[in-house]
Design an enzyme around this catalytic site. Structure first.
Site, PDB file in Angstrom:
ATOM      1  N   GLU A   1     -38.229 -24.689 -10.025  1.00 24.28           N
ATOM      2  CA  GLU A   1     -37.506 -25.951  -9.841  1.00 24.28           C
ATOM      3  C   GLU A   1     -38.427 -27.093 -10.241  1.00 24.28           C
ATOM      4  OE1 GLU A   1     -35.413 -28.829  -6.535  1.00 24.28           O
ATOM      5  OE2 GLU A   1     -37.208 -27.716  -6.038  1.00 24.28           O
TER       6      GLU A   1
ATOM      7  N   ASP B   1     -39.719 -23.165  -5.491  1.00 22.02           N
ATOM      8  CA  ASP B   1     -39.310 -24.492  -5.028  1.00 22.02           C
ATOM      9  C   ASP B   1     -40.335 -25.558  -5.435  1.00 22.02           C
ATOM     10  OD1 ASP B   1     -37.396 -25.895  -3.189  1.00 22.02           O
ATOM     11  OD2 ASP B   1     -39.221 -26.272  -2.050  1.00 22.02           O
TER      12      ASP B   1
HETATM   13  C1  GLC Z   1     -36.225 -28.397  -3.123  1.00 17.72           C
HETATM   14  C2  GLC Z   1     -34.995 -27.823  -2.495  1.00 17.72           C
HETATM   15  C3  GLC Z   1     -34.487 -28.790  -1.467  1.00 17.72           C
HETATM   16  C4  GLC Z   1     -35.549 -29.002  -0.425  1.00 17.72           C
HETATM   17  C5  GLC Z   1     -36.870 -29.422  -1.065  1.00 17.72           C
HETATM   18  C6  GLC Z   1     -38.004 -29.287  -0.116  1.00 17.72           C
HETATM   19  O1  GLC Z   1     -35.974 -29.546  -3.833  1.00 17.72           O
HETATM   20  O2  GLC Z   1     -34.054 -27.555  -3.481  1.00 17.72           O
HETATM   21  O3  GLC Z   1     -33.291 -28.368  -0.887  1.00 17.72           O
HETATM   22  O4  GLC Z   1     -35.145 -29.985   0.478  1.00 17.72           O
HETATM   23  O5  GLC Z   1     -37.198 -28.602  -2.161  1.00 17.72           O
HETATM   24  O6  GLC Z   1     -38.291 -27.950   0.104  1.00 17.72           O
END
Ligand code: GLC
Length: 526
Positions: A260, A192
């Protein structure tokens, strides 16, 4: 192909209206036999107060009871592996919940041995927060802690304090979290907000942004685009951490690190593969999600990605996720069909967001039913519309829950009686049937799975046209996202799939006439 299971909305086996791990096991015949999915990425299921959809973890190695328990998790791993499928789970390194024992300890006193596990700072001389950084959810990233007289940093919600990855003890503890799940058999992690792991150690202010237009493709608070986020994320030191995480994964053999990453200059993005491809295997990019649906823009997104890739690196593509508006809402039904073809034929590992295969759209969730903590702030985004339960059948409750009259945690889409998996399975013209055709063609075609990609200039046809080639197999893909009929010269091809079910799949001698919004894949004949 990786299928992204948003756990609370996939399938509810215990009848409480919330999807769970046992529901994923029940869904495996669909995922494996009907779709032919290779791997699952399952959203967070760890103990959490659930202020941010489980991305606020209070215990990294225990399962939130409404999702199941470790025995069910182990059963799921076994069921997946028995079918030759893989499991990727979320790893959330940047922050924890404020209920996590580490943070409870850290905030208990300035002398706490865990004080430095999080990012604490003194106020400015005027008593204000240490700097001007603002959060995606809106407002300052700093929260005042009355008892110990300092601010703590939370890049997202107040309940999500950021861990201090500069502290070796934090690194060691978070590596242990990875080990725990690797030892239980997971095949990899979706890491993440990996670009946020390290911040400017001097906590300098972000400069104002010359362009404050909110990103129309993201669900961010308007505050967020008022500044250039150069100091609150992407500090180069994070690459050292990624190499450490990767070395740990490699010590377990064949495991994957997916990251991500928010869109950023391509050069910075490519650095996440690592100088010797020793960091992330698959850094995500959101350029396709953020591309206006026109031939020129799509082709530019594809060629920019190809040009940016370091030698030997492999891309990953996705067109939807739990944070963004649904694909079929962004591009409409015809657009979502060509997008499906793009996703499953472009070079790279595709990630399919649950429900996109039946063309689910954003659901209007009334304020009082919203669950997303991001929606709490005035003007804050809600990601609930794109997270609603998957309709499995026209039966009461859409076949989502084992208890047909359970109140689902978010409302069902109003069109569920017609838009559901069972209906679409038996309709050859449905979105699901298109996905199935595309997936089975991809399985049968080494060129589509692993071949090189060559884009044709858009100016020639007004369409996105590319070839995928491996050894002597050549596949041609032609997508017409526009409103006009187009002619694409192709030489001799055997048409294999069209996004329009009514098109006869015949051999084409020299050119293909594409309807507005149509895409085709053909095998190039010698
Ligand atoms: C990422 C996740 C999202 C979350 C954020 C904080 O972007 O995909 O859903 O709110 O991280 O953890």
């Amino acid at each position: 192909m990786i299928y992204h299971v948003y756990l609370p909305s996939f399938r509810d086996a215990d009848g409480d209206g919330v999807g769970d791990l046992a529901g994923v096991i029940e869904g495996l015949p669909y995922l494996h036999d009907v779709l032919g999915v290779d791997a699952l990425w399952i959203s967070p299921f760890f103990v959490s107060p659930w202020v941010d959809g489980g991305y606020d973890i209070a215990d990294h190695t225990a399962i939130e009871p409404r999702f199941g328990d470790l025995a069910t998790f182990d059963r799921l791993v076994g069921e997946l592996h028995r079918r030759g499928m893989r499991l990727v789970i979320d790893y959330v390194p940047n922050h924890t919940s404020d209920q996590h024992p580490w943070f409870v300890e850290s905030r208990s006193s300035r002398e706490s041995p865990k004080r430095d596990w999080y990012i604490w700072a003194d106020p400015r001389p005027d008593g204000g927060p240490p700097n001007n950084w603002v959060s995606e959810a809106g407002g300052s990233v700093w929260e005042w802690d009355e008892r110990t007289g300092q601010f703590y940093l939370h890049s997202h919600l107040v309940e999500q304090p950021d861990l201090n990855w500069r502290n070796p003890a934090v690194r060691a503890a978070m590596m242990d979290v990875m080990r725990f799940w690797l030892d239980r058999g997971v095949d990899g992690f979706r890491i993440d907000v990996v670009h946020m792991l390290m911040k400017d150690p001097e906590l300098r202010d972000n400069p104002p942004s010359p362009d404050t237009t909110p990103n129309p493709y993201d669900r961010q608070h308007p505050d967020f685009t008022t500044q250039l986020h150069i100091h609150d994320r992407r500090h180069p030191d994070l690459h050292t951490v990624l190499r450490e995480l990767r070395a740990l994964l490699d010590s377990y053999g064949d495991r994957v690190a997916i990251g991500e990453l928010e869109v950023m200059p391509w050069k910075d993005w490519a650095a996440f593969y690592g100088r010797s491809l020793d960091e992330l295997h698959l850094p995500m990019n959101f350029s396709l999600i953020e591309t206006p649906w026109s031939a020129g823009e799509i082709a530019t997104a594809l060629s920019s990605l190809e040009e940016a890739l370091p030698p030997g690196a492999w891309p990953v593509n996705n067109l939807g996720n739990h944070d963004r508006s649904r694909l079929a809402t962004r591009y409409g039904e015809a657009g979502a069909r060509t997008a499906a073809m793009l996703l499953l034929s472009a070079r790279g590992t595709p990630i399919l967001y649950y429900g996109d295969e039946i063309g689910m759209t954003d659901v209007d969730v009334p304020r009082e039913l919203m669950r997303d903590g991001f929606a709490r702030h005035e003007g804050g985004p809600s990601r609930d519309p794109n997270r609603t339960p998957l309709p499995w059948s026209p039966a009461p409750g859409a076949g989502f829950s084992s208890s047909p009259h359970a109140r689902t945690w978010l409302p069902l889409a109003p069109d569920w009686p017609s838009r559901n998996i069972e209906r679409q399975r038996h309709d050859p013209a449905s979105m699901l049937s298109l996905y199935r055709r595309l997936l089975s063609l991809r399985r049968a075609s080494p060129a589509l799975r692993a071949g090189a990609m060559r884009l044709h200039p858009v100016q020639e046809t007004g369409c996105v046209v590319y070839e995928r080639t491996l050894d002597d197999e050549r596949m041609l893909v032609a997508l017409n996202p526009g409103q006009a009929h187009r002619t694409v010269p192709v030489g001799r091809v055997e048409l294999m799939v069209s996004t329009r079910a009514e098109r006869a799949l015949t051999e084409q001698a020299s050119a293909i006439e594409l309807c507005p919004g149509e895409g085709v894949i053909g095998r190039v004949l010698a």
